[in-house]
Write a protein that holds these residues in place. Structure first.
Motif, PDB file in Angstrom:
ATOM      1  N   ILE A  45       0.853  -1.184   0.000  1.00 56.36           N
ATOM      2  CA  ILE A  45       0.000   0.000   0.000  1.00 56.36           C
ATOM      3  C   ILE A  45       0.889   1.235   0.000  1.00 56.36           C
ATOM      4  CG2 ILE A  45      -1.826   1.246   1.216  1.00 56.36           C
ATOM      5  CD1 ILE A  45      -2.691  -1.509   0.290  1.00 56.36           C
ATOM      6  N   GLY A  46       0.656   2.142  -0.931  1.00 50.23           N
ATOM      7  CA  GLY A  46       1.413   3.387  -0.975  1.00 50.23           C
ATOM      8  C   GLY A  46       2.880   3.201  -1.315  1.00 50.23           C
ATOM      9  N   PRO A  47       3.195   2.632  -2.466  1.00 51.42           N
ATOM     10  CA  PRO A  47       4.604   2.411  -2.824  1.00 51.42           C
ATOM     11  C   PRO A  47       5.392   3.685  -3.057  1.00 51.42           C
ATOM     12  CG  PRO A  47       3.170   1.944  -4.695  1.00 51.42           C
ATOM     13  CD  PRO A  47       2.273   2.138  -3.507  1.00 51.42           C
ATOM     14  N   GLY A  48       4.700   4.777  -3.315  1.00 47.84           N
ATOM     15  CA  GLY A  48       5.403   6.050  -3.502  1.00 47.84           C
ATOM     16  C   GLY A  48       6.356   6.015  -4.674  1.00 47.84           C
ATOM     17  N   LEU A  49       7.609   6.334  -4.411  1.00 44.24           N
ATOM     18  CA  LEU A  49       8.626   6.372  -5.466  1.00 44.24           C
ATOM     19  C   LEU A  49       9.250   5.004  -5.736  1.00 44.24           C
ATOM     20  CD1 LEU A  49      10.280   9.748  -4.444  1.00 44.24           C
ATOM     21  CD2 LEU A  49       8.916   9.331  -6.505  1.00 44.24           C
ATOM     22  N   GLU A  67      -1.592   2.494  -5.216  1.00 42.64           N
ATOM     23  CA  GLU A  67      -1.105   3.864  -5.046  1.00 42.64           C
ATOM     24  C   GLU A  67      -2.216   4.852  -5.388  1.00 42.64           C
ATOM     25  OE1 GLU A  67       0.365   6.994  -4.101  1.00 42.64           O
ATOM     26  OE2 GLU A  67       1.906   5.430  -3.918  1.00 42.64           O
ATOM     27  N   ILE A  68      -2.513   5.747  -4.442  1.00 37.70           N
ATOM     28  CA  ILE A  68      -3.596   6.712  -4.638  1.00 37.70           C
ATOM     29  C   ILE A  68      -3.180   7.886  -5.517  1.00 37.70           C
ATOM     30  CG2 ILE A  68      -3.063   8.094  -2.578  1.00 37.70           C
ATOM     31  CD1 ILE A  68      -6.095   8.306  -2.097  1.00 37.70           C
ATOM     32  N   ASP A  69      -1.889   8.204  -5.539  1.00 34.06           N
ATOM     33  CA  ASP A  69      -1.381   9.320  -6.336  1.00 34.06           C
ATOM     34  C   ASP A  69      -1.226   8.854  -7.788  1.00 34.06           C
ATOM     35  OD1 ASP A  69       0.346  11.175  -7.679  1.00 34.06           O
ATOM     36  OD2 ASP A  69       1.046  11.910  -5.736  1.00 34.06           O
ATOM     37  N   LEU A  72       2.396   8.982  -9.286  1.00 34.14           N
ATOM     38  CA  LEU A  72       3.287   7.954  -8.758  1.00 34.14           C
ATOM     39  C   LEU A  72       2.890   6.570  -9.255  1.00 34.14           C
ATOM     40  CD1 LEU A  72       3.748   9.175  -5.063  1.00 34.14           C
ATOM     41  CD2 LEU A  72       5.302   9.466  -6.997  1.00 34.14           C
ATOM     42  N   ALA A  73       1.588   6.308  -9.346  1.00 40.34           N
ATOM     43  CA  ALA A  73       1.123   5.018  -9.847  1.00 40.34           C
ATOM     44  C   ALA A  73       1.568   4.804 -11.289  1.00 40.34           C
ATOM     45  CB  ALA A  73      -0.399   4.927  -9.747  1.00 40.34           C
ATOM     46  N   GLY A  74       1.494   5.862 -12.083  1.00 39.63           N
ATOM     47  CA  GLY A  74       1.897   5.746 -13.477  1.00 39.63           C
ATOM     48  C   GLY A  74       3.392   5.608 -13.661  1.00 39.63           C
ATOM     49  N   ALA A  75       4.165   6.176 -12.731  1.00 34.23           N
ATOM     50  CA  ALA A  75       5.626   6.163 -12.876  1.00 34.23           C
ATOM     51  C   ALA A  75       6.276   4.897 -12.341  1.00 34.23           C
ATOM     52  CB  ALA A  75       6.214   7.378 -12.148  1.00 34.23           C
ATOM     53  N   LEU A  76       5.603   4.182 -11.423  1.00 37.16           N
ATOM     54  CA  LEU A  76       6.233   3.041 -10.758  1.00 37.16           C
ATOM     55  C   LEU A  76       6.681   1.949 -11.725  1.00 37.16           C
ATOM     56  CD1 LEU A  76       7.118   1.856  -8.062  1.00 37.16           C
ATOM     57  CD2 LEU A  76       4.820   0.877  -7.813  1.00 37.16           C
ATOM     58  N   ALA A  95      -4.082   1.858  -9.438  1.00 32.86           N
ATOM     59  CA  ALA A  95      -4.189   3.278  -9.080  1.00 32.86           C
ATOM     60  C   ALA A  95      -5.526   3.505  -8.389  1.00 32.86           C
ATOM     61  CB  ALA A  95      -4.067   4.144 -10.324  1.00 32.86           C
ATOM     62  N   GLY A  96      -5.471   3.753  -7.092  1.00 36.47           N
ATOM     63  CA  GLY A  96      -6.711   3.969  -6.370  1.00 36.47           C
ATOM     64  C   GLY A  96      -6.493   4.079  -4.880  1.00 36.47           C
ATOM     65  N   ASP A  97      -7.586   4.283  -4.170  1.00 31.62           N
ATOM     66  CA  ASP A  97      -7.577   4.462  -2.721  1.00 31.62           C
ATOM     67  C   ASP A  97      -7.628   3.091  -2.048  1.00 31.62           C
ATOM     68  OD1 ASP A  97      -8.019   5.110  -0.064  1.00 31.62           O
ATOM     69  OD2 ASP A  97      -9.651   6.517  -0.478  1.00 31.62           O
ATOM     70  N   ALA A  98      -6.661   2.789  -1.203  1.00 34.12           N
ATOM     71  CA  ALA A  98      -6.637   1.491  -0.516  1.00 34.12           C
ATOM     72  C   ALA A  98      -7.860   1.285   0.367  1.00 34.12           C
ATOM     73  CB  ALA A  98      -5.367   1.360   0.317  1.00 34.12           C
ATOM     74  N   LEU A  99      -8.479   2.361   0.834  1.00 31.88           N
ATOM     75  CA  LEU A  99      -9.673   2.234   1.661  1.00 31.88           C
ATOM     76  C   LEU A  99     -10.900   1.792   0.857  1.00 31.88           C
ATOM     77  CD1 LEU A  99      -9.329   5.315   4.033  1.00 31.88           C
ATOM     78  CD2 LEU A  99      -9.376   2.908   4.709  1.00 31.88           C
ATOM     79  N   ARG A 100     -10.766   1.809  -0.462  1.00 27.23           N
ATOM     80  CA  ARG A 100     -11.856   1.343  -1.318  1.00 27.23           C
ATOM     81  C   ARG A 100     -11.470   0.067  -2.059  1.00 27.23           C
ATOM     82  NH1 ARG A 100     -14.249   6.991  -3.980  1.00 27.23           N
ATOM     83  NH2 ARG A 100     -14.713   8.011  -1.989  1.00 27.23           N
ATOM     84  N   LEU A 101     -10.381  -0.543  -1.656  1.00 33.34           N
ATOM     85  CA  LEU A 101      -9.884  -1.738  -2.320  1.00 33.34           C
ATOM     86  C   LEU A 101     -10.856  -2.893  -2.138  1.00 33.34           C
ATOM     87  CD1 LEU A 101      -7.293  -2.676  -3.862  1.00 33.34           C
ATOM     88  CD2 LEU A 101      -6.479  -3.559  -1.669  1.00 33.34           C
TER      89      LEU A 101
END
Length: 275
Positions: A45-49, A67-69, A72-76, A95-101
């Motif tokens: 959850i939230g891999p960031g960079l 990844e919610i951003d 960042l999701a597109g760049a990973l 690409a999305g909100d983990a709280l809605r997974l």
């Protein structure tokens, strides 16, 4: 990491709880403590960079990154293809909100078996509980969150740190503190200390009550934790005397307080309420 952030025009934001781990030794330590096997499919959850992602890929069968951003999701995938081209096929990004997974959001045929993540401070607890509820295939986990939150989640019944989050997590899993994480390994440096929480799924309490009902009892009991359960559950039961009758039916002392009760105790109260 700073160069990658500049290239992507990304600035860490408090709104998304973004504090990126830049220290290689820290991500290696997290992966080691997660005790992953070559068959594990890891939910991150939230891999960031991507620093933790790159450490996870060599030891797991696959990594499912949420990844919610959107930037960042597109760049990973590009970051992984550049830094670990032979492992790029092991990565899937949602690409999305983990709280809605939901279960359907993860790659078909790749049910996650472990969650390993640097969770955002502001939503760490609800995200962890949501993942354990929605993805029963997740058997183990190692997550990094605020140190005092780790202490609360890992606390057993009986102490001041034990509360509603502790009881709710115990519905799904056993939890323990797995060590501190210094502030200096993050960019930007957070204003709070961090720690690692290890979880291992356990059998849920045997009860006729639903999880939602048990959690409603937990919330009511801890909403007024200074009161005895007779008073704290008065609103839920209808009156203090009704609460006392309910508690006695469940085999719980009406004069005790919420922090003394295990999740099994709360489950018995919820089951007695439904009869």
């Amino acid at each position: 990491m700073r160069a990658l952030a500049r290239r992507l025009v990304v600035r860490p934001t408090k709104r998304l709880g973004q504090n990126f781990v830049h220290d290689a030794n820290t991500v290696r330590r997290i992966v080691r403590l997660a005790e992953l096997g070559p068959e594990d499919v890891v939910l991150e959850i939230g891999p960031g960079l991507g620093s933790l992602t790159l450490a996870l890929l060599p030891v797991a069968a696959a990594v499912l990154a949420v990844e919610i951003d959107p930037v960042l999701a597109g760049a990973l995938p590009d970051t992984v293809a550049e830094r670990a081209p032979t492992l790029a096929g092991r990565l899937s990004v949602h690409a999305g909100d983990a709280l809605r997974l939901r279960p359907g959001d993860v790659a078909a045929g790749r049910e996650p078996t472990a969650v390993v993540a640097n969770l955002p401070y502001n939503v760490g607890v609800p995200v962890l509980l949501h993942v354990l509820e929605q993805l029963p295939s997740v058997r183990t986990g190692l997550v990094m969150i605020q140190s005092e939150v780790v202490d609360r989640l890992a606390a057993p019944p009986g102490g001041r740190e034990y509360g509603a989050p502790s009881a709710k997590l115990a519905w799904y899993a056993e939890a323990r503190r797995a060590g501190p994480v210094p502030r200096s390994v993050f960019w930007p440096v957070p204003g709070v200390d961090s720690a690692l929480l290890a979880v291992r799924r356990r059998a849920q309490p045997a009860t006729t009550a639903s999880r939602e009902r048990v959690f409603a009892v937990v919330d009511a009991a801890f909403a007024q934790r200074r009161k005895t359960l007779r008073g704290a559950l008065a609103g839920l039961a209808g009156s203090p005397s009704a609460a006392e009758q309910l508690l006695r039916a469940a085999g719980v002392d009406p004069n005790t307080r919420a922090e003394r009760l295990s999740i099994e105790d709360f489950a018995r109260i919820a089951a007695a309420e439904s009869h």
